[in-house]
Enzyme design. Structure first.
Site, PDB file in Angstrom:
ATOM      1  N   ASP A   1       0.861  -1.189   0.000  1.00 29.22           N
ATOM      2  CA  ASP A   1       0.000   0.000   0.000  1.00 29.22           C
ATOM      3  C   ASP A   1       0.893   1.234   0.000  1.00 29.22           C
ATOM      4  O   ASP A   1       2.101   1.122   0.147  1.00 29.22           O
ATOM      5  CB  ASP A   1      -0.890   0.009   1.262  1.00 29.22           C
ATOM      6  CG  ASP A   1      -0.040  -0.068   2.526  1.00 29.22           C
ATOM      7  OD1 ASP A   1       0.242  -1.181   2.974  1.00 29.22           O
ATOM      8  OD2 ASP A   1       0.403   0.993   3.015  1.00 29.22           O
TER       9      ASP A   1
ATOM     10  N   ASP B   1       0.487   3.763   2.216  1.00 24.84           N
ATOM     11  CA  ASP B   1       0.286   4.378   3.520  1.00 24.84           C
ATOM     12  C   ASP B   1      -0.718   5.528   3.394  1.00 24.84           C
ATOM     13  O   ASP B   1      -1.582   5.509   2.525  1.00 24.84           O
ATOM     14  CB  ASP B   1       1.636   4.815   4.114  1.00 24.84           C
ATOM     15  CG  ASP B   1       1.580   4.909   5.631  1.00 24.84           C
ATOM     16  OD1 ASP B   1       1.068   3.955   6.249  1.00 24.84           O
ATOM     17  OD2 ASP B   1       2.007   5.910   6.186  1.00 24.84           O
TER      18      ASP B   1
HETATM   19  N1  ADE Z   1       2.445  -2.876   6.824  1.00 30.79           N
HETATM   20  C1  ADE Z   1       1.942  -2.852   5.580  1.00 30.79           C
HETATM   21  N2  ADE Z   1       1.536  -1.600   5.246  1.00 30.79           N
HETATM   22  C2  ADE Z   1       1.806  -0.819   6.310  1.00 30.79           C
HETATM   23  C3  ADE Z   1       1.638   0.552   6.593  1.00 30.79           C
HETATM   24  N3  ADE Z   1       1.105   1.372   5.698  1.00 30.79           N
HETATM   25  N4  ADE Z   1       2.021   1.013   7.802  1.00 30.79           N
HETATM   26  C4  ADE Z   1       2.582   0.178   8.708  1.00 30.79           C
HETATM   27  N5  ADE Z   1       2.758  -1.123   8.498  1.00 30.79           N
HETATM   28  C5  ADE Z   1       2.387  -1.624   7.315  1.00 30.79           C
END
Ligand code: ADE
Length: 262
Positions: free
Chosen positions: A202, A204
């Site tokens: 992703d 974030d």
């Molecule tokens: N693991 C996978 N995506 C994450 C994110 N955006 N923030 C923290 N840990 C994660």
């Protein structure tokens, strides 16, 4: 007694790796690891697989017994640890589906037991938190694997706010995750070579314009890429160098370690 040379610590969505493994329950001075270890053979090497969150994802990132996991693996003889993990991307040089082998770590966790050292003067070198030789092996094992990047590890279990995410990106950090610390430092204390293999699931909350990241997205993206990741890991295991002579174990030569390395 069952032995292993190499470990794979599976992350979110990654709960099995080996065909027909032997299950080994290990008790440690620190309690039980996340699950019994599964031990089998890959490319002629004895490999222990440990699902970091437990076989049924019972342990959230801040509830993992990282010391028990590291000690349990070392007690089987493991000296090389491959640590796949789900990460968010903090800048648009990475995209979901990318595999990145980070070379730096920022530990922003704050309520985990991060060391075996409970007494005495034991200060491990950690300028380079990952094993250079293991990193090189992973980067060379597949096409398009990104070499290097800084991973910030946050406490979780919540994802970051937009402001936090933008702050981390503004520091120049590339990836974000919830489990990379203290796992890497504990491996160093156990005199093991350790490399994180980060799968971007992703972007974030900072780069996103939508509603921010949610766990369905992380799980779905990991699932889509799991077979590719397993193939990469098998190729890496086949190509691993000899751990003898590596500074990941040599740092402790001549130091009075005040804890047991089994
Ligand atoms: N693991 C996978 N995506 C994450 C994110 N955006 N923030 C923290 N840990 C994660």
């Amino acid at each position: 007694m069952t032995r292993a040379d190499v470990a794979v610590i599976g992350g979110t969505g990654f709960y099995s790796f080996l065909d027909d493994p032997e299950e080994v329950a290990v008790e440690t001075p620190y309690g039980a690891p996340s699950s019994p270890l599964a031990v089998g053979t890959v490319a002629g090497r004895r490999v222990a697989f440990l699902p970091r969150h437990g076989a049924d994802h019972a342990h959230p990132p801040h509830g993992i017994n990282y010391r028990a996991n590291a000690w349990a693996l070392r007690s089987l003889g493991v000296r090389q640890v491959l640590a796949p993990c789900a990460v968010g991307g903090l800048r648009d040089t990475v995209a979901p589906g990318d595999v990145v082998v980070p070379d730096q770590l920022v530990d922003r966790t704050h309520r985990r037991i991060g060391s075996f050292v409970e007494s005495g003067a034991v200060h491990l070198p950690f300028a380079d938190p990952y094993c250079g030789r293991l990193r090189e092996t992973v980067v060379s094992a597949g096409d398009g694997i990104a070499d290097g990047g800084t991973m910030v590890v946050v406490e979780g279990p919540r994802f970051s706010t937009r402001a936090e995410s933008q702050h981390y990106a503004a520091q120049g950090w590339d990836l974000i995750n919830m489990t990379g610390a203290p796992e890497a430092a504990l491996a160093r204390e156990m005199r093991q070579c350790y490399a994180a293999i980060a799968l971007v699931t992703d972007m974030d909350a900072g780069v996103e314009h939508g509603s921010g990241v949610g766990q369905e997205e992380v799980f779905a993206r990991f699932r889509e890429n799991l077979e590719r990741l397993k193939g990469l890991l098998a190729d890496v295991v086949a190509a691993l160098p000899d751990p003898d002579g590596c500074s990941c174990s040599g740092w402790a030569d001549g130091i009075n370690l005040t804890y047991e390395v089994p």
